[in-house]
Design an enzyme around this catalytic site. Structure first.
Site, short mmCIF file in Angstrom:
data_model
loop_
_atom_site.label_atom_id
_atom_site.label_comp_id
_atom_site.label_asym_id
_atom_site.label_seq_id
_atom_site.Cartn_x
_atom_site.Cartn_y
_atom_site.Cartn_z
N LYS A 7 37.07 51.59 53.04
CA LYS A 7 36.17 52.48 51.96
C LYS A 7 35.05 51.07 51.77
O LYS A 7 35.99 50.00 51.37
CB LYS A 7 37.09 53.02 50.95
CG LYS A 7 38.22 51.68 50.60
CD LYS A 7 39.40 52.09 48.88
CE LYS A 7 38.17 51.79 47.85
NZ LYS A 7 37.92 50.79 47.76
N HIS A 39 43.71 52.27 52.08
CA HIS A 39 45.79 51.15 52.04
C HIS A 39 46.76 52.12 51.06
O HIS A 39 47.97 51.76 50.95
CB HIS A 39 45.08 49.90 51.55
CG HIS A 39 45.23 49.16 50.41
ND1 HIS A 39 44.05 49.51 49.48
CD2 HIS A 39 45.67 48.91 49.43
CE1 HIS A 39 44.37 49.30 48.38
NE2 HIS A 39 45.32 48.79 48.23
N ASP A 95 34.94 53.25 43.50
CA ASP A 95 35.75 52.22 42.91
C ASP A 95 37.82 52.95 44.05
O ASP A 95 38.33 52.42 44.95
CB ASP A 95 36.34 50.96 42.88
CG ASP A 95 37.57 49.43 43.08
OD1 ASP A 95 37.24 49.22 44.55
OD2 ASP A 95 37.64 48.62 42.53
N HIS A 102 41.68 56.50 46.70
CA HIS A 102 42.60 56.41 46.57
C HIS A 102 43.52 57.49 45.46
O HIS A 102 44.81 58.39 45.66
CB HIS A 102 43.48 55.29 45.83
CG HIS A 102 42.35 54.06 46.55
ND1 HIS A 102 43.05 53.69 47.49
CD2 HIS A 102 42.54 53.01 46.04
CE1 HIS A 102 42.45 52.69 48.01
NE2 HIS A 102 42.20 51.31 46.70
N LYS A 122 50.03 46.10 34.74
CA LYS A 122 49.59 46.74 36.68
C LYS A 122 50.88 47.50 36.14
O LYS A 122 52.14 47.76 36.61
CB LYS A 122 49.62 45.66 37.72
CG LYS A 122 49.22 46.05 38.60
CD LYS A 122 48.79 44.97 39.71
CE LYS A 122 49.38 45.47 41.18
NZ LYS A 122 48.32 46.23 42.01
C1 BG6 Z 1 40.92 48.25 46.53
C2 BG6 Z 1 40.03 48.33 45.36
O1 BG6 Z 1 40.83 49.78 46.74
O2 BG6 Z 1 42.61 48.05 45.50
C3 BG6 Z 1 40.00 47.06 43.90
O3 BG6 Z 1 38.96 48.23 46.30
C4 BG6 Z 1 41.96 47.91 43.47
O4 BG6 Z 1 39.42 47.21 43.25
C5 BG6 Z 1 42.61 47.61 45.08
O5 BG6 Z 1 41.91 46.30 42.97
C6 BG6 Z 1 44.29 48.00 44.35
O6 BG6 Z 1 45.38 48.02 45.32
P1 BG6 Z 1 46.64 47.66 44.81
O7 BG6 Z 1 47.11 47.26 46.38
O8 BG6 Z 1 46.63 46.18 44.56
O9 BG6 Z 1 47.24 48.14 44.04
#
Ligand code: BG6
Length: 512
Positions: A174, A204, A261, A266, A367
């Site tokens: 993406k 992902h 983003d 997601h 997070k």
């Molecule tokens: C990515 C975004 O697709 O996903 C990032 O571009 C983001 O900005 C990331 O930080 C988050 O992924 P994860 O797996 O760390 O939660």
């Protein structure tokens, strides 16, 4: 991701059993970049450690940098040591893996480089016993997708033969486009050269264990389906909060922002997994069809249902952190949103009238990614939780990360002579119930690509529809730069207006 799709009573194959895989060459464009070092190579090494790579395979890093194969291997060893689940401390294991890692300098836009690449791949095929099966992974800036796809086609590297011999697949990261029009153009161009079945658009999040668990949780437990609708559910919340800033990604992030983003891909994928109808079977086509149908039942977002934010300076984990506008590469008047909250509505029989609130942001308090289903109140208030207050609603929380697991908030009687209710939490934690470590999202998805299973990937029409839902909002935001940025402090839960979005209908964000 594999399930027992046959609907017979066969015992499903345990997921930890090695899968039969065709021999193949994995070609990574953008091999000198961050994605390869942080995610792809560690995932491939982890797959090798868990014996989930084909017996005959090779990895070819391709990028413009003039590196020798030896230099590339050394860089990759350092990367795997830093970012992998398994560290190749055992040198003999790394050596065995590294023998299959090669490097080839390619200028993505030069036709002659692809002719050389094609010849080189033939040589590697011979050397490693691979019958011309290729997985092309585009770990490059999106601007290079078109030229690479075109050049692969021009060099005769796009054609796919029957399964097992001479197949070719292409993986795109993406973002696919930056609005519906550009996504459509890119999809069209890619599909003029590759067949849709050859194209794997990776998200992902769909490879994360807990995200896959959403489908298992919904469709393996018969007790949820009867209550999974507007009769029992008040609303749904999806939060993906990050405490990190944008690091060195200003070049990309300044043009993207939180909606492009995170939400367009997601968060909307998570929403679809919560909202989709049960698929006819757990296979790519039925699952992808159901996900597209969810988006088809949604209306484009209007600005009244969305809030944007940008972080200013603040404190995270006791440390001072800079505001977004002070980050390296960000303009002093940047209007890019680093936070967004959106209310989506799904107009179908299951969900009419049930809002789905999603929010995501950088530099938030911590997070945490969670999906919360808030159920409707009991029809009559027979018990109070304090002398004055009725009991709180039931909440089902699916924790995607960290502390992966699920929780259900219910009311129980407080011990004592009076009948007073109290919220208690029933909890399941992955770490306590399962001893084995989960593979990373990239491990799962790379394996699925090699196996030719597109279920956990985004289909072209899903991507175009997701943009269509967000384009009007992004257009209004672009035309009306915010006057109040920065409007939340780093280390907080976003701008007050995001709380207001729920408060005005007597609701509140549960994750904080
Ligand atoms: C990515 C975004 O697709 O996903 C990032 O571009 C983001 O900005 C990331 O930080 C988050 O992924 P994860 O797996 O760390 O939660």
């Amino acid at each position: 991701m594999r399930a027992d799709a046959s609907r017979t009573q066969q015992t499903p194959r345990p997921t930890s059993a090695p899968r039969p895989l065709d021999p193949c060459g994995i070609v990574i464009f953008g091999a000198s970049g961050d994605l390869t070092a942080r995610l792809l190579m560690p995932a491939l090494y982890d797959l090798a450690e868990t014996k989930n790579l084909p017996e005959n395979f090779y990895i070819l890093g391709a990028a413009r940098k003039p590196l020798s194969p030896e230099q590339f291997r050394n860089q990759m060893q350092a990367a795997v040591n830093e970012f992998g689940r398994f560290r190749p401390e055992d040198q003999s294991k790394w050596k065995e893996f590294a023998q299959r890692v090669n490097y080839f300098p390619v200028d993505a836009k030069k036709a002659e480089d692809y002719q050389r690449l094609r010849e080189h791949l033939k040589e590697l095929d011979r050397q490693y016993g691979v019958p011309g099966n290729y997985l092309f992974y585009l770990a490059v800036p999106p601007g290079l997708y078109s030229p690479i796809v075109e050049q692969l086609g021009g060099a005769g590297l796009a054609a796919s033969g029957p399964r097992g011999r001479g197949w070719t697949r292409i993986v795109l990261e993406k973002p696919i486009g930056h609005n519906r029009e550009s996504a459509r153009r890119l999809n069209k161009q890619v599909c003029e050269i590759f067949q849709e079945e050859q194209v794997y658009r990776i998200d992902h999040f769909l490879g994360k264990e807990t995200v896959q668990n959403l489908a298992v949780f919904r469709f393996a437990n018969g007790i949820f389906e009867p209550i999974w609708n507007r009769n029992f559910i008040d609303h749904v919340q999806i939060t993906v909060a990050e405490d990190i800033g944008i690091g060195h990604r200003a070049g990309f992030y300044e043009k993207a922002g939180a909606v492009q983003d995170m939400i367009q891909n997601h968060l909307l994928q998570l929403l679809c997994l919560v909202a989709m109808e049960p698929p006819a079977s757990f296979e790519a086509t039925p699952v992808q069809e159901e996900k597209v149908k969810v988006l088809q039942c949604m209306r484009a977002v209007n600005t009244g249902n969305a809030v944007r934010g940008q972080y200013g300076p603040g404190r995270i984990d006791g440390k001072e952190v800079a505001g977004y506008r002070q980050e390296e590469g960000v303009g002093p008047n940047s209007a890019t949103e680093t936070f967004a909250a959106v209310k989506f509505e799904i107009e179908n029989w299951r969900w009419a009238g049930v809002p789905f609130y999603v929010r995501t942001g950088k530099r938030m308090a911590r997070k945490a990614s969670e999906i919360t289903i808030q159920f409707r109140d009991a029809p009559l208030t027979l018990f109070a939780c304090t002398a004055m207050q009725p009991c709180e609603p039931n909440l089902l929380t699916l924790r995607i990360q960290p502390n992966e697991g699920m929780g259900l908030r219910v009311i129980a009687k407080t011990p004592g002579l009076d009948v007073i209710g109290h919220s208690v939490q029933l909890d399941f934690a992955y770490s306590e119930n399962f001893k084995q470590e989960s593979p990373s999202g990239y491990e799962t998805l790379l394996l699925d690509c090699m196996e030719g299973d597109p279920m956990l990937f985004a289909r072209g029409d899903w991507i175009e529809r997701s943009w269509e839902l967000l384009d009007p909002l992004l257009k209004v935001w672009a035309e009306n730069p915010p006057k109040d940025f920065p409007n939340y402090s780093a280390g907080s839960w976003g701008p007050p207006r995001a709380d207001e979005l729920l408060r005005r209908v007597a609701r509140q964000w549960h994750l904080r």
